[in-house]
Motif scaffolding. Structure first.
Motif, PDB file in Angstrom:
ATOM      1  N   TYR A 148      -8.357  -9.450  -2.287  1.00 59.18           N
ATOM      2  CA  TYR A 148      -7.346  -9.180  -1.262  1.00 59.18           C
ATOM      3  C   TYR A 148      -5.991  -9.669  -1.778  1.00 59.18           C
ATOM      4  O   TYR A 148      -5.795 -10.870  -1.998  1.00 59.18           O
ATOM      5  N   SER A 149      -5.074  -8.741  -1.964  1.00 58.74           N
ATOM      6  CA  SER A 149      -3.780  -9.033  -2.568  1.00 58.74           C
ATOM      7  C   SER A 149      -3.043 -10.158  -1.841  1.00 58.74           C
ATOM      8  O   SER A 149      -2.773 -10.074  -0.639  1.00 58.74           O
ATOM      9  N   LYS A 150      -2.712 -11.198  -2.591  1.00 61.44           N
ATOM     10  CA  LYS A 150      -1.980 -12.321  -2.011  1.00 61.44           C
ATOM     11  C   LYS A 150      -0.601 -11.888  -1.542  1.00 61.44           C
ATOM     12  O   LYS A 150      -0.123 -12.309  -0.480  1.00 61.44           O
ATOM     13  N   ASP A 151       0.060 -11.033  -2.325  1.00 63.87           N
ATOM     14  CA  ASP A 151       1.389 -10.573  -1.950  1.00 63.87           C
ATOM     15  C   ASP A 151       1.360  -9.729  -0.677  1.00 63.87           C
ATOM     16  O   ASP A 151       2.252  -9.832   0.166  1.00 63.87           O
ATOM     17  N   LEU A 152       0.343  -8.888  -0.521  1.00 56.58           N
ATOM     18  CA  LEU A 152       0.246  -8.082   0.700  1.00 56.58           C
ATOM     19  C   LEU A 152      -0.117  -8.940   1.905  1.00 56.58           C
ATOM     20  O   LEU A 152       0.310  -8.657   3.027  1.00 56.58           O
ATOM     21  N   ARG A 153      -0.897  -9.986   1.689  1.00 57.78           N
ATOM     22  CA  ARG A 153      -1.185 -10.908   2.792  1.00 57.78           C
ATOM     23  C   ARG A 153       0.086 -11.618   3.242  1.00 57.78           C
ATOM     24  O   ARG A 153       0.343 -11.782   4.446  1.00 57.78           O
ATOM     25  N   THR A 154       0.901 -12.037   2.289  1.00 51.65           N
ATOM     26  CA  THR A 154       2.183 -12.667   2.623  1.00 51.65           C
ATOM     27  C   THR A 154       3.080 -11.690   3.366  1.00 51.65           C
ATOM     28  O   THR A 154       3.748 -12.050   4.354  1.00 51.65           O
ATOM     29  N   LEU A 155       3.081 -10.432   2.912  1.00 53.06           N
ATOM     30  CA  LEU A 155       3.870  -9.403   3.585  1.00 53.06           C
ATOM     31  C   LEU A 155       3.417  -9.222   5.028  1.00 53.06           C
ATOM     32  O   LEU A 155       4.244  -9.066   5.938  1.00 53.06           O
ATOM     33  N   ALA A 156       2.100  -9.274   5.262  1.00 54.83           N
ATOM     34  CA  ALA A 156       1.574  -9.120   6.625  1.00 54.83           C
ATOM     35  C   ALA A 156       2.095 -10.230   7.539  1.00 54.83           C
ATOM     36  O   ALA A 156       2.462  -9.977   8.696  1.00 54.83           O
ATOM     37  N   TRP A 157       2.132 -11.453   7.027  1.00 60.08           N
ATOM     38  CA  TRP A 157       2.685 -12.559   7.828  1.00 60.08           C
ATOM     39  C   TRP A 157       4.158 -12.320   8.120  1.00 60.08           C
ATOM     40  O   TRP A 157       4.616 -12.506   9.262  1.00 60.08           O
ATOM     41  N   ASP A 158       4.920 -11.907   7.103  1.00 61.97           N
ATOM     42  CA  ASP A 158       6.361 -11.667   7.299  1.00 61.97           C
ATOM     43  C   ASP A 158       6.606 -10.569   8.332  1.00 61.97           C
ATOM     44  O   ASP A 158       7.470 -10.702   9.209  1.00 61.97           O
TER      45      ASP A 158
ATOM     46  N   ALA B  27       4.244  -0.575  10.049  1.00 67.81           N
ATOM     47  CA  ALA B  27       5.228  -1.312   9.258  1.00 67.81           C
ATOM     48  C   ALA B  27       4.683  -1.669   7.878  1.00 67.81           C
ATOM     49  O   ALA B  27       5.395  -1.579   6.869  1.00 67.81           O
ATOM     50  N   LEU B  28       3.416  -2.035   7.820  1.00 69.44           N
ATOM     51  CA  LEU B  28       2.812  -2.429   6.543  1.00 69.44           C
ATOM     52  C   LEU B  28       2.681  -1.250   5.584  1.00 69.44           C
ATOM     53  O   LEU B  28       2.903  -1.386   4.383  1.00 69.44           O
ATOM     54  N   VAL B  29       2.299  -0.087   6.108  1.00 67.59           N
ATOM     55  CA  VAL B  29       2.169   1.100   5.261  1.00 67.59           C
ATOM     56  C   VAL B  29       3.496   1.407   4.587  1.00 67.59           C
ATOM     57  O   VAL B  29       3.556   1.695   3.378  1.00 67.59           O
ATOM     58  N   HIS B  30       4.562   1.336   5.363  1.00 64.00           N
ATOM     59  CA  HIS B  30       5.889   1.629   4.818  1.00 64.00           C
ATOM     60  C   HIS B  30       6.336   0.558   3.837  1.00 64.00           C
ATOM     61  O   HIS B  30       6.805   0.861   2.730  1.00 64.00           O
ATOM     62  N   ARG B  31       6.140  -0.702   4.203  1.00 61.76           N
ATOM     63  CA  ARG B  31       6.689  -1.800   3.417  1.00 61.76           C
ATOM     64  C   ARG B  31       5.891  -2.116   2.151  1.00 61.76           C
ATOM     65  O   ARG B  31       6.455  -2.623   1.177  1.00 61.76           O
ATOM     66  N   CYS B  32       4.606  -1.840   2.153  1.00 58.20           N
ATOM     67  CA  CYS B  32       3.805  -2.251   1.000  1.00 58.20           C
ATOM     68  C   CYS B  32       4.208  -1.490  -0.260  1.00 58.20           C
ATOM     69  O   CYS B  32       4.038  -1.988  -1.375  1.00 58.20           O
TER      70      CYS B  32
ATOM     71  N   PRO C  92       6.130  -4.932  -4.633  1.00 55.00           N
ATOM     72  CA  PRO C  92       5.258  -4.988  -5.807  1.00 55.00           C
ATOM     73  C   PRO C  92       4.343  -6.209  -5.765  1.00 55.00           C
ATOM     74  O   PRO C  92       4.725  -7.264  -5.263  1.00 55.00           O
ATOM     75  N   ASP C  93       3.131  -6.045  -6.281  1.00 60.86           N
ATOM     76  CA  ASP C  93       2.147  -7.126  -6.278  1.00 60.86           C
ATOM     77  C   ASP C  93       2.187  -7.831  -7.627  1.00 60.86           C
ATOM     78  O   ASP C  93       1.768  -7.299  -8.643  1.00 60.86           O
ATOM     79  N   ASN C  94       2.721  -9.053  -7.626  1.00 62.67           N
ATOM     80  CA  ASN C  94       2.881  -9.799  -8.869  1.00 62.67           C
ATOM     81  C   ASN C  94       1.546 -10.299  -9.427  1.00 62.67           C
ATOM     82  O   ASN C  94       1.480 -10.728 -10.574  1.00 62.67           O
ATOM     83  N   THR C  95       0.496 -10.271  -8.581  1.00 57.73           N
ATOM     84  CA  THR C  95      -0.808 -10.764  -9.043  1.00 57.73           C
ATOM     85  C   THR C  95      -1.699  -9.634  -9.485  1.00 57.73           C
ATOM     86  O   THR C  95      -2.811  -9.844  -9.928  1.00 57.73           O
ATOM     87  N   HIS C  96      -1.239  -8.384  -9.312  1.00 56.73           N
ATOM     88  CA  HIS C  96      -2.080  -7.206  -9.616  1.00 56.73           C
ATOM     89  C   HIS C  96      -2.158  -6.961 -11.117  1.00 56.73           C
ATOM     90  O   HIS C  96      -1.134  -6.936 -11.788  1.00 56.73           O
TER      91      HIS C  96
END
Length: 295
Positions: free
Chosen positions: A171-181, A282-287, A291-295
Motif C-alpha cells: 500500500y503506497s505510503k505516498d498515497l496514504r499520506t495523500l488520503a490524510w491530506d 478527490a483522490l482519483v484526480h490528485r493521485c 508521484p510515489d517516491n517509494t514506487h
C-alpha cells in the motif's frame, strides 16, 4: 467462468482478448482504476463522460453474484483524469478461482492503468474503531494465502511481474499520506483511521474465538475481499491505495447479543456514501499529480 482450484486458469491470450475488446469499444484510456466493494458502486457517480459495460457482456469477465455489487465496468473522467470503476468485485466464496477474482486487475494493467484504489466493507476489530469510520489500509494479513489459496500460485508470467514480489510496501505510503491530506481539505478527517486489514475467505462472519485471534495478531478490521486484487496489482507494478469502510463492530464478547448481517453492511455504506464519494473523487484526480517516491 466458475471453476475450482487456486492455480491460474486464465491465459495471457484471455487477458489480451478482453483488453483489446474493451479498447475497441471505448475511447477512454484509464490511468486510475477504482474497485468498488459491497454497496460502493455509487463511487462512480463522481465521474463524467461515462461509458458503462455490464460484466456479462465483456469477454472472459466473471459476473458478480452478491447483493450490493452492480456488476458493471464504468469508464469516465474525473477533472482531467481518465478512470475506470468496477461496480462490484468477486469473491472466493462465490466459487471463483483467484485467477478469476483478480482477472480485471491484469486487464487494467494492459490498458495502461498505473494506480488502483480498492474499497470494501469490513468489520471493525480494533476497539477504538466506530461504525462508519473509514480505514486507510496500511498493511494486510492474507489468511487464505497462508493455506495456499493465493492468486500468484502456478506458473509465473514475467509479462506481468516477477516470481517473488515484495509485499512489505503493498500500500503506497505516498498515497496514504495523500488520503490524510485530502480528508483534512474535505473536512472528514475525524472519520478516518489507519490500520491492518485481514482477509478471510467467508462467506460466514467470524466466530468470537476467531475475532479474538485476529485481534491478537494485530488486525484492526476483517473482510472477505480485496487482498487478492492488491497482491496482483502489486505484482503488476501498480500503485495501490486501500480504503475500508467499517460497517459493523466484530463481536469479541460472548455476552454480546448483536449479530452482524449483510443488510446492516449495506445500510452503513449508504450512510457514508457522500463522504466516500467526495474522498474517492478527490483522490482519483490528485493521485495522478502525486508521484510515489517509494514506487
Amino acid at each position: 467462468m466458475h471453476t475450482k482450484g487456486s492455480c491460474c486458469c486464465c491465459s495471457f491470450e484471455d487477458y489480451k482478448l478482453t483488453t483489446e475488446w474493451l479498447l475497441n469499444q471505448t475511447s477512454h484510456r484509464p490511468k486510475v482504476a477504482v474497485i468498488c466493494g459491497s454497496g460502493l458502486g455509487l463511487l462512480a457517480d463522481g465521474a463524467s463522460n461515462k461509458q458503462t459495460f455490464r460484466y456479462q457482456d465483456i469477454p472472459n469477465f466473471p459476473v458478480s453474484t452478491v447483493a450490493g455489487h452492480e456488476g458493471c465496468l464504468v469508464f469516465g473522467t474525473i477533472e482531467d483524469t481518465p478512470c475506470v470503476f468496477m461496480q462490484g468485485l468477486f469473491h472466493l466464496y462465490e466459487g471463483y478461482s483467484l485467477c478469476q477474482v483478480t482477472f480485471p486487475v491484469r486487464i487494467f494493467k494492459l490498458m495502461g492503468v498505473d494506480s488502483v484504489l480498492v474499497t470494501n466493507a469490513s468489520g471493525g476489530i480494533c476497539p477504538d474503531f466506530k461504525v462508519g469510520d473509514i480505514m486507510i489500509i496500511k498493511d494486510h494479513v492474507n489468511l487464505p494465502g497462508f493455506a495456499g489459496q493465493h492468486p500468484l500460485c502456478g506458473p509465473n508470467d514475467e509479462r506481468f511481474g516477477i516470481r517473488f514480489p515484495c509485499m512489505s510496501d503493498a500500500y503506497s505510503k505516498d498515497l496514504r499520506t495523500l488520503a490524510w491530506d485530502v480528508s483534512v481539505e474535505l473536512g472528514c478527517r475525524d472519520v478516518l483511521r489507519e490500520g491492518v486489514y485481514c482477509m478471510v475467505s467467508g462467506p460466514n462472519f467470524e466466530t468470537i474465538a476467531e475475532a479474538r485471534m485476529l485481534l491478537i495478531l494485530g488486525c484492526d478490521s476483517v473482510g472477505m475481499s480485496i487482498v487478492p486484487e492488491v497482491t496482483v496489482a502489486k505484482h503488476c507494478g501498480l500503485r495501490v491505495l486501500g480504503l475500508s469502510l467499517i460497517t459493523n463492530k466484530v463481536s469479541l464478547d460472548y455476552s454480546r447479543e448483536e449479530k452482524v448481517n449483510h443488510e446492516e453492511v449495506l445500510e452503513i455504506t449508504q450512510m457514508r456514501a457522500e463522504v466516500l464519494q467526495r474522498l474517492v473523487t478527490a483522490l482519483v484526480h490528485r493521485c495522478q499529480q502525486h508521484p510515489d517516491n517509494t514506487h
